[in-house]
Design an enzyme around this catalytic site. Structure first.
Site, PDB file in Angstrom:
ATOM      1  CG  ASN A 166      -0.335  -0.096   2.504  1.00 55.97           C
ATOM      2  OD1 ASN A 166       0.782  -0.608   2.618  1.00 55.97           O
ATOM      3  ND2 ASN A 166      -0.991   0.387   3.528  1.00 55.97           N
ATOM      4  CE  LYS A 189       8.629 -10.570   0.157  1.00 52.64           C
ATOM      5  NZ  LYS A 189       7.524 -10.188  -0.749  1.00 52.64           N
ATOM      6  N   GLY A 242       2.842  -5.256   7.653  1.00 52.70           N
ATOM      7  CA  GLY A 242       1.912  -6.084   6.900  1.00 52.70           C
ATOM      8  C   GLY A 242       0.777  -6.540   7.786  1.00 52.70           C
ATOM      9  CB  SER A 243      -1.753  -9.129   7.277  1.00 52.04           C
ATOM     10  OG  SER A 243      -0.919 -10.241   7.049  1.00 52.04           O
ATOM     11  CB  VAL A 244      -2.722  -9.436  12.522  1.00 55.96           C
ATOM     12  CG1 VAL A 244      -2.514 -10.112  13.865  1.00 55.96           C
ATOM     13  CG2 VAL A 244      -3.145  -7.986  12.728  1.00 55.96           C
ATOM     14  CB  THR A 246       2.227 -11.990   7.352  1.00 57.85           C
ATOM     15  OG1 THR A 246       1.179 -12.270   6.438  1.00 57.85           O
ATOM     16  CG2 THR A 246       3.536 -12.406   6.747  1.00 57.85           C
ATOM     17  CD  GLU A 264       4.945   0.459  12.628  1.00 61.73           C
ATOM     18  OE1 GLU A 264       3.755   0.522  12.985  1.00 61.73           O
ATOM     19  OE2 GLU A 264       5.806   1.264  13.006  1.00 61.73           O
ATOM     20  CB  CYS A 298      -1.832   0.276   8.556  1.00 61.47           C
ATOM     21  SG  CYS A 298      -0.710   1.671   8.567  1.00 61.47           S
ATOM     22  CD  GLU A 398      -6.045  -3.678   8.302  1.00 61.19           C
ATOM     23  OE1 GLU A 398      -5.481  -4.779   8.215  1.00 61.19           O
ATOM     24  OE2 GLU A 398      -5.430  -2.610   8.451  1.00 61.19           O
TER      25      GLU A 398
END
Ligand code: NAD
Length: 494
Positions: A166, A189, A242-244, A246, A264, A298, A398
């Site tokens: 994003n 990455k 990234g996402s929770v 991962t 984050e 986010c 989310e």
């Protein structure tokens, strides 16, 4: 080439000239060991515009090896030299702002204006941390007697940066700028759908004078590149955005190596409006908080908590303004750009379709759509949902798209309970003219950053990060340096 020429080249040819297509390791573009490639899509048209290297553990190994060597060079540079190089990086980013912004807009789907803001902010991040690079001093400690004691701040070593799609440029830069200021090296990455600005930036860093090997980029998937990178014991800090799900996975992976970690993660941030607030300001604030970057933020203000007596003054205004948002291809000046991938578009649509089946009121939007200019691309209408229970999935999870949920409250205590009623705790906005209430609410709401009578005020100079499932650690501000340095205590006995 300036932005205009790049944009017309893209629409004439379907691609951009000279896009980097390989990993960036030890100061040069290198093909993946396995020769594999993957495609990148323009979300505004739903079409492939370029391909890039699909790396694996062997490429990661080469990149980390390069970063280990890079660290030994960079840590020995004087703080003043690091300061100069970071300043030069800031200048080179500004000089290449058109290219970076066009590529960012094309790869992510966001509007060019938003991408230009991201690139300008990234140049400013390097400038900010350039100013800190030669001020990372320790302290002298008085132990009494004739002994002497002091601390030094040392760089942690090789750092890994796992970046989402994003904000491909700004998320990357808010990690590597303080890491470089501290004397660390890095392996990046990028997300699998937005690899190109990271590769362009890596090359610009070397052109600006950063020694080869200090910053390396390996592109590819999370499982094939991200997982071996964070598992590598030579990496001493991982900055993951990234996402929770991962993030939790990454936490497990780094645990055996006791690697430092900044997480984050996601959010479901409230914008809380009290009856004494200006309805127009609330409607504009809510619009900006949820529809910027098509809600793929986010810290988006994805829940509007509104005092009942203010509802009728704000909601009609908000719906009118949301309906007026012009959707379109990021490079053609829309108010709101595309959704980054078809898979993510389907995820957003799934949330709204399920809400519709539960008879949730949809005040506007609610549908997948396309660029009105040509019927192409992956878009979702600006959407507002109303009348949801506090445990509704559209309230607690989310959605990460242009979907605002409205929740009503009666008292200040109700507002606090609703605001803190999800697993997330990232950002909050509070609209009121009552300064006492503003301060009480700012303290009572669990969030990493709170803005009063605005949303996302502040910026690079302030720390940013979340609590609870929004993660831990802080980026930006002077706090952003903490993850990349460690204190060493040195004592001299008399
Ligand atoms: P994601 O978790 O799917 O992917 C993020 C990154 O992790 C990608 O580069 C991906 O390739 C990589 N990855 C995937 N599996 C991995 C593994 N096993 N090991 C290491 N890396 C792996 O998230 P996303 O869908 O790309 O991004 C959206 C999410 O990011 C949202 O939840 C959003 O809230 C969050 N986000 C948070 C912030 C913040 O500052 N708090 C900022 C932007 C995005």
């Amino acid at each position: 080439m300036n932005a205009e020429t790049l944009i017309s080249t893209y629409f004439q040819t379907g691609s951009l000239p000279d896009l980097p297509a390989d990993h960036f390791i030890d100061g040069a573009f290198v093909a993946p060991v396995n020769g594999a490639r993957m495609e990148s899509f323009d979300p505004g048209r739903g079409r492939v515009f370029a391909d890039f290297a699909r790396g694996d553990a062997e490429d990661v190994d080469r990149a980390v090896e390069s970063a280990v060597r890079g660290f030994e060079i960079w840590r020995r540079r004087t703080p003043a030299e690091r300061c100069r190089v970071l300043n030069d990086i800031s200048c080179i980013l500004r000089a290449n702002a058109d290219l970076l912004a066009v590529v960012e807009s094309l790869d992510s789907g966001k509007s060019l204006a938003e991408a230009q803001g991201d690139v300008a902010g990234s140049a400013r991040l390097f400038e900010y941390y350039a100013g800190a690079a030669d001020k990372l001093d320790g302290r002298s400690v008085n132990l009494g007697g004739d002994s002497a004691a002091f601390t030094v701040r040392e760089p942690v070593g090789v750092t890994a940066h796992i970046v989402p799609w994003n904000y491909p440029t700004s998320t990357l830069v808010r990690g590597i700028a303080p890491a470089l200021a501290a004397g660390c090296s890095a392996v990046i990455k990028p997300a699998e759908t937005t690899p190109f600005t990271a590769l362009l930036i890596a090359r610009l860093l070397v052109e600006a004078g950063l020694p080869a090997g200090v910053v390396n980029v390996v592109t590819g998937t999370g499982s094939e590149v991200g997982a071996p990178l964070v598992a590598d014991p030579r990496v001493r800090h991982v900055t993951f955005t990234g996402s929770v799900a991962t993030g939790v996975n990454v936490m497990r992976t780094v645990a055996p190596n006791v690697t430092g970690l900044t997480l984050e993660l996601g959010g479901k941030s409230p914008l809380i409006a009290f009856e004494d607030a200006d309805p127009e300001a609330v409607a504009d604030g809510a619009l900006w908080a949820i529809f910027s970057n098509a809600g793929q933020i986010c810290s988006a203000g994805s829940r509007l908590l509104i005092q009942r007596s203010l509802r009728d003054k704000v909601l009609p205004l908000l719906v009118e303004k949301a309906r007026a948002i012009r959707i379109g291809h990021g490079l053609q000046g829309p108010d709101m750009g595309a959704i980054n991938s078809e898979a993510h578009l389907n995820k957003i649509a799934g949330f709204v379709d399920r809400a519709r089946q539960r008879s949730v009121r949809i005040l506007c939007g609610g549908n997948v759509t396309t660029d009105p200019a040509n019927g192409e691309g992956w878009f979702f209408e600006p959407t507002i949902l109303d009348g949801l229970a506090p445990d509704d999935e559209a309230v607690t999870q989310e959605i990460f798209g242009p979907v605002l949920v409205v929740q009503d409250f009666e008292t200040e205590a109700d507002a606090v309970a609703l605001a803190n009623g999800t697993d997330f705790a990232l950002s909050a906005g509070i609209y009121t003219r009552d300064i006492g209430r503003a301060l009480r609410m700012a303290r009572a709401v669990d969030a990493g950053q709170v803005t009063v009578n605005d949303y996302w005020a502040g910026g690079i100079e302030l720390p940013f990060g979340g609590n609870r499932k929004s993660g831990f650690g802080r980026e930006k501000g002077l706090e952003g340096l903490d993850a990349y340095t460690r204190a060493k205590a040195i004592t001299l006995a008399a």
